[in-house]
Structures are given as structure tokens and as C-alpha cells.
Design a protein around this motif. Sequence first.
Motif, PDB file in Angstrom:
ATOM      1  N   TRP A 112       0.828  -1.209   0.000  1.00 48.51           N
ATOM      2  CA  TRP A 112       0.000   0.000   0.000  1.00 48.51           C
ATOM      3  C   TRP A 112       0.863   1.260   0.000  1.00 48.51           C
ATOM      4  N   HIS A 121       1.895   1.406  -3.589  1.00 49.46           N
ATOM      5  CA  HIS A 121       0.739   1.913  -4.340  1.00 49.46           C
ATOM      6  C   HIS A 121       0.737   3.441  -4.349  1.00 49.46           C
ATOM      7  N   GLN A 148     -12.476   5.965  -6.096  1.00 51.82           N
ATOM      8  CA  GLN A 148     -11.482   5.820  -5.026  1.00 51.82           C
ATOM      9  C   GLN A 148     -11.951   6.536  -3.760  1.00 51.82           C
ATOM     10  N   GLY A 179      -6.673  -0.178   2.665  1.00 54.57           N
ATOM     11  CA  GLY A 179      -6.771  -1.200   1.623  1.00 54.57           C
ATOM     12  C   GLY A 179      -7.666  -2.348   2.012  1.00 54.57           C
ATOM     13  N   GLU A 180      -7.053  -3.485   2.343  1.00 53.78           N
ATOM     14  CA  GLU A 180      -7.799  -4.711   2.568  1.00 53.78           C
ATOM     15  C   GLU A 180      -7.952  -5.023   4.046  1.00 53.78           C
ATOM     16  N   GLN A 239     -11.145  -2.052  -8.249  1.00 51.23           N
ATOM     17  CA  GLN A 239      -9.951  -2.551  -8.918  1.00 51.23           C
ATOM     18  C   GLN A 239     -10.223  -2.854 -10.391  1.00 51.23           C
ATOM     19  N   ASN A 269      -3.401  -4.354  -6.293  1.00 56.33           N
ATOM     20  CA  ASN A 269      -4.470  -4.282  -5.301  1.00 56.33           C
ATOM     21  C   ASN A 269      -5.274  -5.575  -5.262  1.00 56.33           C
ATOM     22  N   THR A 273      -5.576  -8.080  -2.052  1.00 56.68           N
ATOM     23  CA  THR A 273      -6.898  -8.315  -1.463  1.00 56.68           C
ATOM     24  C   THR A 273      -7.213  -9.803  -1.415  1.00 56.68           C
TER      25      THR A 273
END
Length: 361
Positions: free
Chosen positions: A194, A197, A236, A268-269, A288, A326, A330
Amino acid sequence: MGDLKEEELLEEALRVTERVRELEEEVATAVGRRYGDEHSLRQRVSGLDSLLRGVSSSLDARRAELDPKIIDKIEEELYKAQWVLKEGDVAALLPSRTHGRFLKMVLGPVDVRVSRKEEKLKIKEEYNKYRDKTAFLFLLFPSTLLVLRSWIWNGCFPALPVQLYQAWLLYLYTNLALRENILRANGSDIRPWWIYHHYCTMLMALVSLTWEIKGEPDCANKQRGVQLLLAWAIMQGIAMLLQNRYQRQRLYTRIALGKAKRMDVVWGEAAGVEGQLWLLYPILFTLQAFEAYVGMLLLKTALDGVIPQWQVIVCGVLLVVMAVGNFINTVQTLVSKFRFKEAKVKKLKAKHDLQADMKSS
């Protein structure tokens, strides 16, 4: 003091200077003694951390031959010791993580670790406040640009508002990456992806700043890439708001249960309860897929000659890379959740069977 003669005033100045020098020597001695004590404590903490890991490994190796009650007691004691080492004031004396190239590039060789747990939690709270604030702005800015395009700008973006928004994106993601690197240096368990990212989005924002925004004629086709990026930003922003809303309370619960550290953050996840999984994960997967779709459309518009600019190609590639990364992270999180749940069920079943055998014998 105002009635002192010249000689008396000079003597007073000399006395003040001497007292300052004495104080400086006392402070230097105290600081040296403190660093010596701290070095000794760091060695003791490191040794106890290694010992704790050794006991945990021995327990895992002999788990099958030990009494379940003894195992529970050992795990309880190990949890207490681990909590003190990882969450108490002792945690500041554990070996620090490497700061990484980004922090060194931005701040230089500066130690960003803080020793007091109150200061660490303050860093985390400021990070959470920044995310909450920017999530609304992330949704508001692109929505406002798209509305103004339809109502005021006659379907054609002026260059300046779009470039200001892109500059804000660069600032936002640089700030997030900097804060997250500092959090990791202070013990937060943020997944490296992340942060990577955010490096990708920083690069995309920087590249998009050099993107020539052309107007009439044929404004709709020439600004197709800008519209796609704004649509992605809205998606987003929605995902960020939902994550903040549904996952923050769950994180506090996990911290209270000892399943997460106080310096961990939602991103994120991050974990959610069963009902939230059915809401959040479809949204994440949809985002995604849309991210990859926008990236492919950008590549198509560049390769078809509609917007023949290298910036469009770079942004398209980055969006596809981020979407794939991503998605992989995930999925890995979902798999780890199910494996953890299965292992927990098997452990409880084995414990129950063993207790039943002991009673029957």
C-alpha cells in the motif's frame, strides 16, 4: 539590577556565565548517563525478545504432547509478555526497522522513531484524521470539476483547475507515503504494497501535471483521459469513505482483543466483520476492475492516436499495475482470513477431542 555599577554588572555577567557552564556540564553528564543506561536496557530488551521467540517456537514444536490446560496457561503468559514488549514503553527500545529509501531521500538520515507511546499514538491519530479529511476532498474535487464542466465550462475543462487538482493529488499521496513510512518505522504493520501503491499514484500525479490539456475543437475526445481519471478518483473516494466508516471501529475491537497493535491502521484490505466483508470486498473488487478498465482505455486512446501523448501511456500502465497489485493483495488477505479461521476451528476441535479422551479414560 538597573542601579548596578560597571564592575558589579561585569561580575554579575561572569557569575551568570559560570552558572550556565556548570549547568551545561551537568546536562552533558546526565545525557551521557542516560544513553549508557538506554544502551544497557536495549540489550536486555533484545535478549528477552529473542527468549520469548524461543519459548514460542518450543511451544509450537511440543504442542501435541502437552496438556491443553498447560498450553492455555503458557499462551496466556506469553501473550502478557509479548504485549509488554510490543505495546508498552519497552517497545521503544526494540531494534528499529530500517527507514527505507523514501524517508532517507525526503528527510535525510534522521531517526523518526519516537520513544513515548503517547507520541506514537498521536502520530497514528493525526494520520487517521488526515485520511478522514482527505477522503471527503478526494470525492469532492473531481465531482466538482465534472459538474462545472457540464454546467459552466460547456463540456470542456480549462487547463488550470485540472492542473491544480493534479498538484493536490501529488501533495496528498506524497504526504500519505511520508506518514505511512513514519508509522512503519514506529511499529505499525502497514503492508508494504500500500505504500508502493502510493508511490505509483505519486508518479502518476507528477506525470499528469505535464499532460497537455487541449481544448476545442473536438474537446470531448481530447479530454477523454481527464474524464476517465476523474471518474476513477470518485470511485477511489467512495471506497476510502466506506473503509473509514466500516473498518475503523473493527480495528479498535481487534486491538482490544489483542489481534492487532495500537499502531496498526486501516488501509486497503484491512479486516472487517463478516457482514462488512460482503459489502466492502465487492466494492474493492469493483474499484480494482474499474481501475484496470480506465488504464486500458487510456492506453487505447493513446495507441489509437486520439491522445498521442506519452503521459497517457504512462498513466494507463500505472493504473493497470495498481489494479493488479491491489487485486493480488486483497485476494491474499481473504485467503489468509479463511486459513486462520480453519486453523482456529481445527485447534478447538482437537482440544475438545483431547479433553473428551481424557475424561473417558
